[in-house]
Write a protein that holds these residues in place. Sequence first.
Motif, PDB file in Angstrom:
ATOM      1  N   TYR A 190       0.825  -1.209   0.000  1.00 31.25           N
ATOM      2  CA  TYR A 190       0.000   0.000   0.000  1.00 31.25           C
ATOM      3  C   TYR A 190       0.862   1.262   0.000  1.00 31.25           C
ATOM      4  CZ  TYR A 190      -4.119  -2.888   0.677  1.00 31.25           C
ATOM      5  OH  TYR A 190      -5.133  -3.810   0.504  1.00 31.25           O
ATOM      6  N   ILE A 191       1.870   1.262  -0.878  1.00 27.89           N
ATOM      7  CA  ILE A 191       2.740   2.426  -1.024  1.00 27.89           C
ATOM      8  C   ILE A 191       2.382   3.141  -2.320  1.00 27.89           C
ATOM      9  CG2 ILE A 191       5.122   3.182  -1.396  1.00 27.89           C
ATOM     10  CD1 ILE A 191       6.013   0.964   0.479  1.00 27.89           C
ATOM     11  N   TYR A 192       2.151   4.434  -2.207  1.00 27.28           N
ATOM     12  CA  TYR A 192       1.714   5.262  -3.330  1.00 27.28           C
ATOM     13  C   TYR A 192       2.785   6.302  -3.645  1.00 27.28           C
ATOM     14  CZ  TYR A 192      -2.873   3.409  -1.936  1.00 27.28           C
ATOM     15  OH  TYR A 192      -3.915   2.584  -1.605  1.00 27.28           O
ATOM     16  N   ALA A 193       2.991   6.548  -4.923  1.00 25.47           N
ATOM     17  CA  ALA A 193       3.863   7.640  -5.347  1.00 25.47           C
ATOM     18  C   ALA A 193       2.996   8.872  -5.571  1.00 25.47           C
ATOM     19  CB  ALA A 193       4.599   7.266  -6.623  1.00 25.47           C
ATOM     20  N   VAL A 194       3.410  10.003  -5.005  1.00 22.96           N
ATOM     21  CA  VAL A 194       2.664  11.253  -5.136  1.00 22.96           C
ATOM     22  C   VAL A 194       3.644  12.390  -5.403  1.00 22.96           C
ATOM     23  CG1 VAL A 194       1.028  12.856  -4.078  1.00 22.96           C
ATOM     24  CG2 VAL A 194       0.934  10.419  -3.486  1.00 22.96           C
ATOM     25  N   THR A 195       3.369  13.180  -6.420  1.00 19.13           N
ATOM     26  CA  THR A 195       4.171  14.368  -6.712  1.00 19.13           C
ATOM     27  C   THR A 195       3.428  15.603  -6.219  1.00 19.13           C
ATOM     28  OG1 THR A 195       5.284  13.379  -8.612  1.00 19.13           O
ATOM     29  CG2 THR A 195       5.175  15.786  -8.546  1.00 19.13           C
ATOM     30  N   VAL A 196       4.136  16.452  -5.486  1.00 22.01           N
ATOM     31  CA  VAL A 196       3.550  17.659  -4.898  1.00 22.01           C
ATOM     32  C   VAL A 196       4.327  18.876  -5.399  1.00 22.01           C
ATOM     33  CG1 VAL A 196       2.972  18.875  -2.762  1.00 22.01           C
ATOM     34  CG2 VAL A 196       2.898  16.365  -2.835  1.00 22.01           C
ATOM     35  N   THR A 197       3.610  19.931  -5.744  1.00 19.56           N
ATOM     36  CA  THR A 197       4.239  21.185  -6.147  1.00 19.56           C
ATOM     37  C   THR A 197       3.784  22.304  -5.211  1.00 19.56           C
ATOM     38  OG1 THR A 197       2.453  21.741  -7.693  1.00 19.56           O
ATOM     39  CG2 THR A 197       4.313  20.477  -8.571  1.00 19.56           C
ATOM     40  N   GLY A 198       4.598  23.341  -5.118  1.00 18.84           N
ATOM     41  CA  GLY A 198       4.255  24.466  -4.264  1.00 18.84           C
ATOM     42  C   GLY A 198       5.330  25.528  -4.300  1.00 18.84           C
ATOM     43  N   LYS A 199       5.280  26.414  -3.346  1.00 19.24           N
ATOM     44  CA  LYS A 199       6.247  27.507  -3.257  1.00 19.24           C
ATOM     45  C   LYS A 199       6.763  27.612  -1.830  1.00 19.24           C
ATOM     46  CE  LYS A 199       5.656  31.312  -5.551  1.00 19.24           C
ATOM     47  NZ  LYS A 199       5.137  32.627  -6.047  1.00 19.24           N
ATOM     48  N   GLN A 200       8.050  27.829  -1.703  1.00 19.56           N
ATOM     49  CA  GLN A 200       8.678  28.006  -0.400  1.00 19.56           C
ATOM     50  C   GLN A 200       9.099  29.465  -0.240  1.00 19.56           C
ATOM     51  OE1 GLN A 200      12.704  26.481   0.280  1.00 19.56           O
ATOM     52  NE2 GLN A 200      11.986  25.457   2.133  1.00 19.56           N
ATOM     53  N   GLN A 201       8.655  30.070   0.858  1.00 17.67           N
ATOM     54  CA  GLN A 201       9.032  31.441   1.173  1.00 17.67           C
ATOM     55  C   GLN A 201      10.093  31.415   2.261  1.00 17.67           C
ATOM     56  OE1 GLN A 201       5.505  30.577   1.482  1.00 17.67           O
ATOM     57  NE2 GLN A 201       5.279  31.013  -0.687  1.00 17.67           N
ATOM     58  N   ILE A 202      11.242  32.021   1.993  1.00 14.10           N
ATOM     59  CA  ILE A 202      12.375  32.011   2.911  1.00 14.10           C
ATOM     60  C   ILE A 202      12.621  33.423   3.415  1.00 14.10           C
ATOM     61  CG2 ILE A 202      14.805  31.379   3.208  1.00 14.10           C
ATOM     62  CD1 ILE A 202      14.495  29.592   0.724  1.00 14.10           C
ATOM     63  N   ALA A 203      12.905  33.551   4.709  1.00 10.78           N
ATOM     64  CA  ALA A 203      13.230  34.848   5.290  1.00 10.78           C
ATOM     65  C   ALA A 203      14.427  34.693   6.213  1.00 10.78           C
ATOM     66  CB  ALA A 203      12.033  35.409   6.060  1.00 10.78           C
ATOM     67  N   TRP A 204      15.166  35.773   6.384  1.00  9.79           N
ATOM     68  CA  TRP A 204      16.302  35.772   7.303  1.00  9.79           C
ATOM     69  C   TRP A 204      16.436  37.157   7.909  1.00  9.79           C
ATOM     70  CZ3 TRP A 204      16.335  35.251   2.101  1.00  9.79           C
ATOM     71  CH2 TRP A 204      17.046  36.161   1.326  1.00  9.79           C
ATOM     72  N   SER A 205      17.468  37.361   8.690  1.00  8.48           N
ATOM     73  CA  SER A 205      17.590  38.581   9.483  1.00  8.48           C
ATOM     74  C   SER A 205      17.648  39.829   8.621  1.00  8.48           C
ATOM     75  CB  SER A 205      18.835  38.499  10.372  1.00  8.48           C
ATOM     76  OG  SER A 205      19.992  38.327   9.577  1.00  8.48           O
ATOM     77  N   LYS A 206      17.309  40.961   9.228  1.00 11.14           N
ATOM     78  CA  LYS A 206      17.375  42.285   8.611  1.00 11.14           C
ATOM     79  C   LYS A 206      16.485  42.396   7.368  1.00 11.14           C
ATOM     80  CE  LYS A 206      22.014  43.209  10.385  1.00 11.14           C
ATOM     81  NZ  LYS A 206      23.399  43.589  10.076  1.00 11.14           N
ATOM     82  N   GLY A 207      15.363  41.701   7.420  1.00 11.24           N
ATOM     83  CA  GLY A 207      14.374  41.850   6.363  1.00 11.24           C
ATOM     84  C   GLY A 207      14.637  41.075   5.095  1.00 11.24           C
ATOM     85  N   GLY A 208      15.663  40.238   5.066  1.00  9.43           N
ATOM     86  CA  GLY A 208      15.934  39.454   3.867  1.00  9.43           C
ATOM     87  C   GLY A 208      14.835  38.429   3.608  1.00  9.43           C
ATOM     88  N   GLN A 209      14.509  38.221   2.357  1.00  8.16           N
ATOM     89  CA  GLN A 209      13.474  37.255   2.025  1.00  8.16           C
ATOM     90  C   GLN A 209      13.592  36.831   0.563  1.00  8.16           C
ATOM     91  OE1 GLN A 209       9.493  38.876   2.184  1.00  8.16           O
ATOM     92  NE2 GLN A 209      10.251  40.948   1.821  1.00  8.16           N
ATOM     93  N   GLY A 210      12.967  35.730   0.245  1.00  3.59           N
ATOM     94  CA  GLY A 210      12.955  35.223  -1.118  1.00  3.59           C
ATOM     95  C   GLY A 210      11.915  34.129  -1.234  1.00  3.59           C
ATOM     96  N   ALA A 211      11.647  33.664  -2.446  1.00  2.00           N
ATOM     97  CA  ALA A 211      10.662  32.614  -2.684  1.00  2.00           C
ATOM     98  C   ALA A 211      11.145  31.732  -3.823  1.00  2.00           C
ATOM     99  CB  ALA A 211       9.298  33.200  -3.004  1.00  2.00           C
ATOM    100  N   GLU A 212      10.850  30.445  -3.735  1.00  2.00           N
ATOM    101  CA  GLU A 212      11.271  29.491  -4.754  1.00  2.00           C
ATOM    102  C   GLU A 212      10.146  28.500  -5.021  1.00  2.00           C
ATOM    103  OE1 GLU A 212      15.943  28.705  -4.317  1.00  2.00           O
ATOM    104  OE2 GLU A 212      14.831  28.235  -2.493  1.00  2.00           O
ATOM    105  N   GLU A 213       9.967  28.148  -6.286  1.00  2.00           N
ATOM    106  CA  GLU A 213       9.024  27.092  -6.641  1.00  2.00           C
ATOM    107  C   GLU A 213       9.623  25.748  -6.222  1.00  2.00           C
ATOM    108  OE1 GLU A 213       6.033  27.656  -7.852  1.00  2.00           O
ATOM    109  OE2 GLU A 213       6.379  29.829  -8.016  1.00  2.00           O
ATOM    110  N   ARG A 214       8.778  24.853  -5.717  1.00  2.00           N
ATOM    111  CA  ARG A 214       9.240  23.548  -5.257  1.00  2.00           C
ATOM    112  C   ARG A 214       8.401  22.430  -5.870  1.00  2.00           C
ATOM    113  NH1 ARG A 214      14.271  24.056  -3.742  1.00  2.00           N
ATOM    114  NH2 ARG A 214      14.599  25.508  -2.014  1.00  2.00           N
ATOM    115  N   ALA A 215       9.017  21.275  -6.014  1.00  2.00           N
ATOM    116  CA  ALA A 215       8.317  20.066  -6.443  1.00  2.00           C
ATOM    117  C   ALA A 215       9.053  18.867  -5.864  1.00  2.00           C
ATOM    118  CB  ALA A 215       8.246  19.977  -7.961  1.00  2.00           C
ATOM    119  N   VAL A 216       8.315  17.858  -5.477  1.00  4.06           N
ATOM    120  CA  VAL A 216       8.929  16.666  -4.890  1.00  4.06           C
ATOM    121  C   VAL A 216       8.025  15.475  -5.162  1.00  4.06           C
ATOM    122  CG1 VAL A 216       7.813  16.955  -2.631  1.00  4.06           C
ATOM    123  CG2 VAL A 216       9.985  15.727  -2.773  1.00  4.06           C
TER     124      VAL A 216
END
Length: 228
Positions: free
Chosen positions: A179-205
Amino acid sequence: MRTPFPSLPEFGTGWSANRRIALLATVLACLLALAGTTVYLTGRGEQHRPPAGASPTAPDSPKPSAGTPRPSGETGSVPAPPQISDPVQFAKATAQMLWSYDTRTTRHEKQLAGMEAWMTSESQYSDWASVSAQMPTPALWARMADQQQRATATIAEGHYPAAFKQALSEDPSAITTAYIYAVTVTGKQQIAWSKGGQGAEERAVTLAVQCRPSQDCSLVSIAPRVAP
């Protein structure tokens, strides 16, 4: 603007060709039920380049690869696995967990402990090495924490890959082996760090998840490449 340290999904991409081939062959064997018992990668082939992390020891928990220590303690900001019996919905929740972290509040070992809680307890199927490979080294995690790096995720969609659907159509009973299923998921990851740094990347797995009848789903493996 300062560039953030690598995000979690960028780790584990330097696997050897032998390891990639072994994993793909094993997943296919499991999905198509070509063998009565499927043995996952743990302990086979060359070790992947990024050091594997650790996870807490628990009864019936999956065994780590050789040389992979396990942390103990709480799981920090990592959520507990949801009680979901639908493979696609569980895979979407898993991807969101994998793409989200907060080095400000969660130590390296707690992040790993939280990730391992999502794994299947059936050790013959569990590929903890492919999941722990998503983590940076403890030293790099500490540097990320110095920059207060954190990430959140937005899930777009999840679906069964075409090859998996084709395999099921050719042999519908094959899934009943594990009962093992393969599933592909897509989305977006939003990253932030100190002093207001931020970014976003499309993701898939592409994930392998186990959803036995009348049981909650659990994570089996992370594929080294995305299946369409």
